[in-house]
Motif scaffolding. Structure first.
Motif, PDB file in Angstrom:
ATOM      1  N   GLY A 317       4.382  30.572  34.123  1.00 53.78           N
ATOM      2  CA  GLY A 317       3.521  29.765  33.271  1.00 53.78           C
ATOM      3  C   GLY A 317       2.640  28.850  34.090  1.00 53.78           C
ATOM      4  O   GLY A 317       2.263  29.160  35.223  1.00 53.78           O
ATOM      5  N   PHE A 318       2.341  27.670  33.530  1.00 56.17           N
ATOM      6  CA  PHE A 318       1.504  26.722  34.288  1.00 56.17           C
ATOM      7  C   PHE A 318       1.869  25.274  33.994  1.00 56.17           C
ATOM      8  O   PHE A 318       1.023  24.426  33.745  1.00 56.17           O
ATOM      9  N   TYR A 319       3.198  25.022  34.041  1.00 57.61           N
ATOM     10  CA  TYR A 319       3.684  23.676  33.760  1.00 57.61           C
ATOM     11  C   TYR A 319       4.654  23.150  34.814  1.00 57.61           C
ATOM     12  O   TYR A 319       5.403  23.913  35.425  1.00 57.61           O
ATOM     13  N   LEU A 320       4.636  21.825  34.958  1.00 56.95           N
ATOM     14  CA  LEU A 320       5.668  21.076  35.672  1.00 56.95           C
ATOM     15  C   LEU A 320       6.193  20.024  34.702  1.00 56.95           C
ATOM     16  O   LEU A 320       5.476  19.588  33.795  1.00 56.95           O
ATOM     17  N   PHE A 321       7.437  19.602  34.925  1.00 60.00           N
ATOM     18  CA  PHE A 321       8.009  18.544  34.099  1.00 60.00           C
ATOM     19  C   PHE A 321       8.578  17.472  35.032  1.00 60.00           C
ATOM     20  O   PHE A 321       9.789  17.343  35.208  1.00 60.00           O
ATOM     21  N   PRO A 322       7.682  16.692  35.669  1.00 59.40           N
ATOM     22  CA  PRO A 322       8.133  15.681  36.630  1.00 59.40           C
ATOM     23  C   PRO A 322       8.947  14.573  35.972  1.00 59.40           C
ATOM     24  O   PRO A 322       8.649  14.133  34.864  1.00 59.40           O
ATOM     25  N   ASP A 323       9.965  14.143  36.700  1.00 64.65           N
ATOM     26  CA  ASP A 323      10.869  13.085  36.266  1.00 64.65           C
ATOM     27  C   ASP A 323      10.529  11.823  37.067  1.00 64.65           C
ATOM     28  O   ASP A 323      10.562  11.824  38.296  1.00 64.65           O
ATOM     29  N   PHE A 324      10.183  10.742  36.354  1.00 62.70           N
ATOM     30  CA  PHE A 324       9.761   9.501  37.006  1.00 62.70           C
ATOM     31  C   PHE A 324      10.865   8.438  36.989  1.00 62.70           C
ATOM     32  O   PHE A 324      10.594   7.252  37.167  1.00 62.70           O
ATOM     33  N   SER A 325      12.116   8.874  36.772  1.00 64.45           N
ATOM     34  CA  SER A 325      13.224   7.921  36.624  1.00 64.45           C
ATOM     35  C   SER A 325      13.399   7.012  37.829  1.00 64.45           C
ATOM     36  O   SER A 325      13.847   5.865  37.699  1.00 64.45           O
ATOM     37  N   ARG A 326      13.067   7.502  39.015  1.00 65.32           N
ATOM     38  CA  ARG A 326      13.225   6.678  40.211  1.00 65.32           C
ATOM     39  C   ARG A 326      12.323   5.449  40.190  1.00 65.32           C
ATOM     40  O   ARG A 326      12.522   4.503  40.953  1.00 65.32           O
ATOM     41  N   PHE A 327      11.323   5.466  39.314  1.00 62.32           N
ATOM     42  CA  PHE A 327      10.383   4.348  39.233  1.00 62.32           C
ATOM     43  C   PHE A 327      10.667   3.463  38.021  1.00 62.32           C
ATOM     44  O   PHE A 327       9.831   2.630  37.651  1.00 62.32           O
ATOM     45  N   LYS A 328      11.835   3.640  37.415  1.00 66.78           N
ATOM     46  CA  LYS A 328      12.141   2.926  36.167  1.00 66.78           C
ATOM     47  C   LYS A 328      11.995   1.415  36.309  1.00 66.78           C
ATOM     48  O   LYS A 328      11.384   0.745  35.452  1.00 66.78           O
ATOM     49  N   LYS A 329      12.553   0.839  37.366  1.00 62.51           N
ATOM     50  CA  LYS A 329      12.483  -0.617  37.556  1.00 62.51           C
ATOM     51  C   LYS A 329      11.041  -1.079  37.736  1.00 62.51           C
ATOM     52  O   LYS A 329      10.607  -2.054  37.114  1.00 62.51           O
ATOM     53  N   LYS A 330      10.291  -0.386  38.581  1.00 63.26           N
ATOM     54  CA  LYS A 330       8.904  -0.781  38.825  1.00 63.26           C
ATOM     55  C   LYS A 330       8.054  -0.620  37.569  1.00 63.26           C
ATOM     56  O   LYS A 330       7.155  -1.440  37.305  1.00 63.26           O
ATOM     57  N   LEU A 331       8.327   0.416  36.782  1.00 56.20           N
ATOM     58  CA  LEU A 331       7.585   0.610  35.540  1.00 56.20           C
ATOM     59  C   LEU A 331       7.925  -0.489  34.537  1.00 56.20           C
ATOM     60  O   LEU A 331       7.034  -1.025  33.866  1.00 56.20           O
ATOM     61  N   SER A 332       9.213  -0.831  34.441  1.00 58.03           N
ATOM     62  CA  SER A 332       9.614  -1.883  33.498  1.00 58.03           C
ATOM     63  C   SER A 332       8.998  -3.224  33.874  1.00 58.03           C
ATOM     64  O   SER A 332       8.668  -4.033  33.006  1.00 58.03           O
ATOM     65  N   ASP A 333       8.823  -3.457  35.179  1.00 52.62           N
ATOM     66  CA  ASP A 333       8.181  -4.691  35.628  1.00 52.62           C
ATOM     67  C   ASP A 333       6.738  -4.777  35.139  1.00 52.62           C
ATOM     68  O   ASP A 333       6.169  -5.866  35.040  1.00 52.62           O
ATOM     69  N   ARG A 334       6.156  -3.604  34.835  1.00 45.51           N
ATOM     70  CA  ARG A 334       4.782  -3.562  34.314  1.00 45.51           C
ATOM     71  C   ARG A 334       4.755  -3.436  32.796  1.00 45.51           C
ATOM     72  O   ARG A 334       3.696  -3.209  32.209  1.00 45.51           O
ATOM     73  N   ALA A 368       9.720  10.853  31.713  1.00 47.97           N
ATOM     74  CA  ALA A 368       9.264  12.129  32.252  1.00 47.97           C
ATOM     75  C   ALA A 368       8.048  12.553  31.446  1.00 47.97           C
ATOM     76  O   ALA A 368       7.711  11.942  30.420  1.00 47.97           O
ATOM     77  N   ALA A 369       7.367  13.596  31.906  1.00 47.76           N
ATOM     78  CA  ALA A 369       6.168  14.056  31.205  1.00 47.76           C
ATOM     79  C   ALA A 369       5.863  15.494  31.601  1.00 47.76           C
ATOM     80  O   ALA A 369       6.291  15.961  32.658  1.00 47.76           O
ATOM     81  N   ARG A 370       5.128  16.165  30.734  1.00 47.91           N
ATOM     82  CA  ARG A 370       4.680  17.517  31.083  1.00 47.91           C
ATOM     83  C   ARG A 370       3.323  17.456  31.748  1.00 47.91           C
ATOM     84  O   ARG A 370       2.419  16.741  31.297  1.00 47.91           O
ATOM     85  N   LEU A 371       3.198  18.251  32.819  1.00 45.18           N
ATOM     86  CA  LEU A 371       1.948  18.346  33.562  1.00 45.18           C
ATOM     87  C   LEU A 371       1.494  19.801  33.553  1.00 45.18           C
ATOM     88  O   LEU A 371       2.165  20.670  34.106  1.00 45.18           O
ATOM     89  N   ALA A 372       0.390  20.072  32.878  1.00 43.41           N
ATOM     90  CA  ALA A 372      -0.167  21.420  32.825  1.00 43.41           C
ATOM     91  C   ALA A 372      -1.259  21.533  33.893  1.00 43.41           C
ATOM     92  O   ALA A 372      -2.341  20.969  33.739  1.00 43.41           O
ATOM     93  N   TYR A 373      -0.957  22.252  34.975  1.00 45.15           N
ATOM     94  CA  TYR A 373      -1.867  22.270  36.130  1.00 45.15           C
ATOM     95  C   TYR A 373      -2.949  23.351  35.971  1.00 45.15           C
ATOM     96  O   TYR A 373      -3.156  24.203  36.833  1.00 45.15           O
ATOM     97  N   VAL A 374      -3.687  23.260  34.869  1.00 43.42           N
ATOM     98  CA  VAL A 374      -4.690  24.299  34.584  1.00 43.42           C
ATOM     99  C   VAL A 374      -6.085  23.720  34.353  1.00 43.42           C
ATOM    100  O   VAL A 374      -6.936  24.371  33.756  1.00 43.42           O
ATOM    101  N   ASP A 375      -6.342  22.513  34.848  1.00 40.25           N
ATOM    102  CA  ASP A 375      -7.685  21.966  34.728  1.00 40.25           C
ATOM    103  C   ASP A 375      -8.531  22.455  35.909  1.00 40.25           C
ATOM    104  O   ASP A 375      -8.848  21.720  36.841  1.00 40.25           O
ATOM    105  N   PHE A 376      -8.844  23.751  35.859  1.00 39.98           N
ATOM    106  CA  PHE A 376      -9.700  24.344  36.897  1.00 39.98           C
ATOM    107  C   PHE A 376     -10.502  25.485  36.295  1.00 39.98           C
ATOM    108  O   PHE A 376     -10.176  26.000  35.220  1.00 39.98           O
ATOM    109  N   ASP A 377     -11.581  25.854  36.968  1.00 47.78           N
ATOM    110  CA  ASP A 377     -12.416  26.966  36.520  1.00 47.78           C
ATOM    111  C   ASP A 377     -11.785  28.285  36.951  1.00 47.78           C
ATOM    112  O   ASP A 377     -11.117  28.355  37.990  1.00 47.78           O
ATOM    113  N   ASP A 378     -11.992  29.309  36.167  1.00 49.26           N
ATOM    114  CA  ASP A 378     -11.400  30.623  36.422  1.00 49.26           C
ATOM    115  C   ASP A 378     -11.727  31.107  37.840  1.00 49.26           C
ATOM    116  O   ASP A 378     -12.871  31.429  38.141  1.00 49.26           O
TER     117      ASP A 378
END
Length: 409
Positions: A317-334, A368-378
């Motif tokens: 396919g053309f997806y990633l599902f990156p996990d940002f849990s390691r940044f939880k503290k820094k994100l909560s600070d924001r 976490a979030a889904r990243l669809a790496y398909v923003d490119f021209d054919d």
């Protein structure tokens, strides 16, 4: 008074991205999973030549096309299906809903994460949904143990598992050993499996194994033109029914189609004849896509992992599902505590659109979030370069923007 049905998150993010573009803001569209590849020229030519086909076809679909589909999948991955057990509809989404609507009440097992429409469709059909909570450490895979445990929550006689691989939103597949184990458990528990294999042909190593080969007794395989043929807006979906399907079940499926979508568009079915009827040409096209999807998918995963953003290397396919849990503290600070807030702030500050994990069945606090790496021209069109930066400049820019945003926390 009215049913509560929110707009599909995948379509909503596309609308939001277009709104920002209309305001002359630059957007890297990693939120909407649409193939950037044009259908093969011989398939587009077939559609042009079929414009005079304005007739209704049978609800089940053009018989010649069903024969070609059966032969195509026999050659591709060894599925043996009688053309009489193939259904064609305007998109596999319609077929998934028709299958669910065929039952008065059922327990529907759905993985977290999974495609955003499975649960709303099951609920619209009046069913009970039971989530199978997977984890990053287990590569987001459903296990036999999860199925057994979830079955203890059953409330209805009928059980349905929706199994999607290569997966949306994770881009991962299953090993033969995993499929064998899952099939054994599904059979023991008498579960109907809807194997959503819409990305099956986009397995980057061309090693996709269909679940029906492991569980032929009760597996319906869904697929279509939207992903491997780059024709999402054409709306043509396919369901391969199992040989022993109850005549009453099949009759119900066709009946639902007759009362809702009537048939898939006739010109698109004629174009699909070309796509499924030219196996060698279509596979050359598919293999070329997989080459480029593998290059950019591996690039994205590597860069993210190198910058402490946990990501599994995609297998299809053309997806990633990156996990940002390691940044939880820094994100909560924001002041960022949910995946929706994370994606909203990322879009606002970097112009990169991702789809939040909460849309895929996770609690809102899971980062976490889904990243669809398909923003490119054919790249199949008159391509004369092989460098990632020149082939996929917007994707490279978007990944860099994500990395930079997190590194500044």
């Amino acid at each position: 008074m009215y049913r509560s049905v929110a707009e599909s998150q995948t379509l909503l993010i596309n609308t939001q991205s277009r709104k920002l573009e209309a305001e002359n803001k630059s957007v890297i569209k990693f939120g909407f999973g649409q193939s950037p590849f044009f259908p093969p020229q011989f398939v587009m030519d077939a559609l042009k030549e079929a414009v005079h086909h304005k007739e209704y076809t049978s609800v089940q679909g053009d018989y010649e096309l069903r024969k070609l589909i059966a032969d195509f999948h026999r050659q591709h991955n060894g599925i043996i299906t009688d053309p009489d057990n193939i259904l064609i509809a305007p998109g596999s989404k319609s077929l998934l809903y028709s299958i669910l609507m065929s039952f008065e009440k059922a327990d529907v097992f759905i993985a977290s994460p999974s495609w955003v429409s499975y649960e709303p469709q099951a609920r619209l059909a009046g069913h009970t949904t039971i989530r199978l909570k997977t984890s990053f450490e287990d590569r987001w895979r459903i296990t036999p143990e999860m199925l057994v445990e979830a079955s203890k929550e059953k409330k209805n006689e009928v059980s349905i598992l929706i199994l999607n691989y290569p997966g949306n939103p994770d881009g991962l597949s299953y090993t033969e050993e995993e499929l064998t184990s899952l099939a054994g458990t599904a059979k023991a528990l008498d579960i109907l499996v809807i194997a959503d294999e819409i990305y099956g042909l986009l397995n980057h190593s061309n090693t996709h194994k269909s679940f029906v080969q492991y569980y032929p007794e009760k597996t319906i395989t869904t697929t279509g033109l939207s992903k491997w043929c780059g024709a999402g807006g054409w709306r043509l979906g396919v369901a391969l029914l199992y040989d022993s399907i109850a005549p009453a079940f099949k009759k119900t499926l066709i009946g639902i189609g007759s009362e809702t979508y009537s048939c898939a568009p006739a010109p698109v079915q004629m174009a699909a004849r070309a796509a499924y009827g030219n196996f060698q040409l279509s596979m050359e096209y598919v293999n070329a896509q997989n080459k480029y999807l593998s290059i950019i998918g591996n690039y994205c995963a590597t860069v993210l992992n190198e910058n402490d953003i946990q990501t599994h290397t995609p297998e299809g396919g053309f997806y990633l599902f990156p996990d940002f849990s390691r940044f939880k503290k820094k994100l909560s600070d924001r002041g960022i505590f949910t995946s929706f807030q994370l994606c909203e702030k990322l879009l606002e500050e970097t112009g990169v659109a991702l789809l939040p994990a909460a849309a895929f069945g996770f609690e809102k606090e899971y980062l976490a979030a889904r990243l669809a790496y398909v923003d490119f021209d054919d790249p199949l069109i008159e391509n004369s370069t092989e460098t990632v930066e020149e082939l996929f400049p917007r994707v490279v820019k978007g990944i860099a923007a994500i990395v930079q945003w997190f590194s500044k926390m």
